[in-house]
Write a protein that holds these residues in place. Structure first.
Motif, short mmCIF file in Angstrom:
data_model
loop_
_atom_site.label_atom_id
_atom_site.label_comp_id
_atom_site.label_asym_id
_atom_site.label_seq_id
_atom_site.Cartn_x
_atom_site.Cartn_y
_atom_site.Cartn_z
N SER A 73 21.46 23.51 49.85
CA SER A 73 20.51 22.38 50.84
C SER A 73 20.68 21.15 50.72
O SER A 73 21.34 20.49 49.70
CB SER A 73 18.93 22.88 50.52
N THR A 74 20.02 20.48 51.49
CA THR A 74 20.00 18.97 51.45
C THR A 74 18.78 18.50 50.81
O THR A 74 18.66 17.14 50.76
CB THR A 74 20.19 18.44 52.81
N ASN A 75 17.79 19.18 50.51
CA ASN A 75 16.35 18.77 50.08
C ASN A 75 15.94 19.23 48.87
O ASN A 75 14.68 18.89 48.61
CB ASN A 75 15.42 19.27 51.44
N ASP A 76 16.68 20.04 48.16
CA ASP A 76 16.17 20.65 47.00
C ASP A 76 15.65 19.53 46.08
O ASP A 76 16.14 18.59 45.69
CB ASP A 76 17.11 21.52 46.08
N THR A 77 14.24 19.81 45.42
CA THR A 77 13.78 18.99 44.62
C THR A 77 12.71 19.71 43.63
O THR A 77 11.87 20.58 44.08
CB THR A 77 12.83 18.00 45.26
N MET A 110 15.08 24.76 47.76
CA MET A 110 13.75 24.80 47.40
C MET A 110 13.22 23.44 47.08
O MET A 110 13.79 22.61 46.62
CB MET A 110 13.76 25.60 46.31
N LEU A 111 11.66 23.62 47.09
CA LEU A 111 10.72 22.61 46.45
C LEU A 111 10.14 23.20 45.50
O LEU A 111 9.55 24.33 45.68
CB LEU A 111 10.03 21.87 47.68
N SER A 112 9.74 22.29 44.45
CA SER A 112 9.04 23.10 43.48
C SER A 112 8.35 21.86 42.78
O SER A 112 8.98 20.85 42.64
CB SER A 112 9.82 23.77 42.46
N VAL A 113 6.94 22.01 42.52
CA VAL A 113 6.33 20.98 41.71
C VAL A 113 5.78 21.73 40.59
O VAL A 113 4.78 22.82 40.52
CB VAL A 113 5.17 20.35 42.59
N ARG A 132 26.12 16.34 48.49
CA ARG A 132 26.13 14.94 48.70
C ARG A 132 25.58 14.40 50.03
O ARG A 132 25.64 13.23 50.23
CB ARG A 132 27.83 14.65 48.94
N VAL A 133 25.38 15.52 50.83
CA VAL A 133 24.56 15.13 52.02
C VAL A 133 23.06 15.41 51.80
O VAL A 133 22.56 16.25 51.59
CB VAL A 133 24.94 15.90 53.40
N VAL A 134 22.37 14.37 51.60
CA VAL A 134 20.82 14.42 51.15
C VAL A 134 19.74 13.93 52.15
O VAL A 134 20.18 12.93 52.88
CB VAL A 134 20.59 13.74 49.95
N VAL A 154 6.25 10.33 44.95
CA VAL A 154 7.37 11.40 45.38
C VAL A 154 7.05 12.02 46.72
O VAL A 154 6.02 12.21 46.97
CB VAL A 154 7.49 12.32 44.24
N VAL A 155 8.28 12.00 47.43
CA VAL A 155 8.17 12.73 48.90
C VAL A 155 8.98 14.01 49.12
O VAL A 155 10.22 13.79 48.61
CB VAL A 155 8.52 11.69 50.04
N CYS A 156 8.61 14.97 49.43
CA CYS A 156 9.30 16.06 49.39
C CYS A 156 9.18 16.66 51.10
O CYS A 156 8.08 16.89 51.52
CB CYS A 156 9.16 17.35 48.56
#
Lengths: 391, 391
Positions: free
Chosen positions: B221-225, B184-187, B46-48, B105-107
């Protein structure tokens, strides 16, 4: 004085050889009355040790005459044979004391999945019976230690116009400390004259506010037991509120001692949540923070990493705790490092190296309820102790 | 080749100076079409971070032209200013590419609670645009690394009677790995010609079965995309099942690589639960085990401590997973160390030191559903890396 501070109790601690170190490993607490009131709370784990299954039956009628405890073996995950071992321990103890096995609580702590060496335990019980003394509280507290470095005891004496009464207790536990309950055994005694319902209500209120809010490592034990015995020997009859206050004070002291002696910890961390819409919500948010390995590792490194606090808070579902992420405030040791979900005061103002205790304050701005949950930092020594020590 | 293995994509990775090490920290992935289909899943925290708030809006219409990613700063808990920084990043990238900011999109990944140095980031974006190439996938995969020791990429090519199509992807993440999603970030890119609904369904099915079942340290995490882009450049139109299978294969490879590179880990642990009454129950039980610090520390010490598995299983409420504690079986690396809730084969038969991978099998004997969740052991290096590295 521990469990023998209150009148009407004798205790002992002896070495039966269950521990390879030869240190004391069998403890006995006997209630000589006139009352034999008892209450107990147990782990909420669905996998429970044989002594938990047994002792639940013993205290179901609100009465118990004795508690026999051993360290050096948890008697958990030991099948029907393990249950028979607990039964034999209770019968042997009861025969030696001249009481009923059905009034004999049994507690065990140590390695899971290993049978107890009964040929050592039963003679140890005999030795403990022979050593029973009105000064035996300290010996009993020593005998229930596992990885504890110090014995934990607490005593509260209440003076009233009509006389005094006392609550005393002992506890063990240094790892596998988690809610519902912490990994631990505790025996609390009082010479107050109360009935079983009062003892039960006081104990449940006290443990909910104390032992249940210690969460050293998020791991819930199979053996947790807290027993309250009341002898009535003081002749004093406190109200439920009075008894609850005294038992809570002893429980709070014991649970604080558990945190202070947690395996390998270098910091005790109090996570206080305020502004919650309910106490359950406050506890849930506090527990999320106390379970964050990343935050706990940061505290070990004396890093006031409030981002890890916020990311833990954010994992609590909306159905459990109301809050708006953009209004969250976080203070660490009085420095408001996060304001309205964003950057607050300079994190360099927080000095975590100066003292063992760390205070984290989270304001949810969603109501008036509060709660504090205690935990420890995640350290090299925790990893070492729990990789090298097989329990 | 990573995200440029599929036709219709260009990518780049450049060093903008966000990282003090001078390593690459800005990545760009551009979909040259003919389609601009996109789907994404995000952290359930919920904290993003600001980029998550932004990117959710971008992909809401099932379309995106580009993904710009930075390491060296998470842009999380940075308030309204942080959101404006993300917005400026999208506009700047879109202007340079001649696309819409609303399709960009921004990561971001890195330290929480610190503003991004826009004076470095925007020139970095310009450099990335200038460096775009159909061979740029590897450079992009390098530029999104934080504590990762290796870049993570995967490619699946599907050959059919009518032609071939490809799914390729990159991912970063080495700590704060937890469900819903791992940190994590993944594209992931594909040259399949699919519509937005198909892309979305395939991505959700794939991440639920792969990234969502990696739980390195229980910290969300707060950033997973995870973003899936489809160019349609192959001219091939797989079914939903075919696309799901290929995206799942790429996602499984990437998530397995995340576990293999988890911060400080010395073992990868697969906790497989069988005999569950539902898949959700199996996942819940597996996750309870993967969250046990005590069990994870034991694995670090090469100790097959099945008692810690059972005590973790027992913490799952009855409302979540049906089982009878007296029928639980546990095998570790094929040795059935626990049978019917009690002692099974000799634990000394389990050799954990021989290999990095550990297989834990828990049989609930309550149904036919199964699930596997991956985690790592709890090591000195994990504590060191997460106390010394401030993220």
């Amino acid at each position: 004085m521990s469990v023998t501070a209150a009148q009407g109790f004798r205790a002992a601690g002896t070495a039966a050889g269950l521990k390879s170190t030869g240190k004391p490993d069998v403890a006995l607490v006997v209630n000589d009355g006139p009352l034999d009131v008892a209450a107990a709370v147990f782990t909420s784990n669905r996998v429970v040790a044989a002594p938990v299954t047994w002792s639940r039956q013993v205290v179901a009628d609100g009465r118990a005459s004795a508690v026999v405890l051993n360290s050096g073996g948890a008697n958990a995950c030991t099948g029907p044979e393990g249950f028979l071992d607990t039964h034999r321990t209770a019968e042997h103890t009861a025969d030696a004391l001249g009481v009923s096995a059905g009034d004999t609580v049994v507690c065990s702590t140590g390695l899971i999945g290993v049978r107890l060496p009964m040929e050592k335990l039963l003679p140890g019980v005999d030795a403990a019976v022979a050593a029973l003394s009105a000064d035996g509280g300290s010996d009993a507290a020593q005998a229930i230690m596992t990885t504890d470095t110090v014995a934990k005891t607490a005593v509260v004496t209440v003076e009233t116009a009509s006389g005094t009464w006392t609550v005393g207790g002992m506890a063990k536990g240094a790892g596998m400390l988690a809610p519902g309950l912490a990994t631990m055994l505790s025996v609390i005694t009082t010479d107050a004259a109360v009935d079983a319902a009062t003892a039960d209500a006081a104990l449940r209120a006290a443990t909910t506010a104390t032992f249940d809010r210690v969460d050293s490592d998020g791991c819930m034990s199979t053996n947790d037991t807290v027993v309250l015995l009341a002898s009535g020997a003081s002749g004093q009859s406190p109200t439920l509120d009075e008894l609850t206050a005294a038992v809570t004070e002893v429980s709070a002291s014991l649970s604080r001692q558990l945190v202070a002696d947690a395996e390998g910890a270098s910091h005790d961390i109090a996570v206080e949540v305020v502004g919650a819409h309910s106490e359950d919500a406050a506890v849930a948010v506090a527990r999320a923070v106390t379970r964050s390995n990343l935050f706990k590792a940061a505290v070990f490194g004396n890093d006031p990493n409030w981002g890890r606090v916020l990311s833990a808070v954010g994992t609590v579902p909306e159905s459990v705790a109301a809050f708006d992420a953009t209004t969250l405030d976080v203070s660490i040791n009085g420095v408001q490092v996060c304001r309205a979900g964003g950057v607050g005061e300079d994190r360099d103002l927080v000095d975590l190296a100066a003292q063992r205790e760390v205070r984290v304050l989270v304001d949810l701005h969603a109501g008036d309820a509060t709660a504090i949950v205690w935990t420890n930092d995640l350290t090299h020594d925790y990893v070492h102790e729990n990789s090298a020590y097989s329990s």
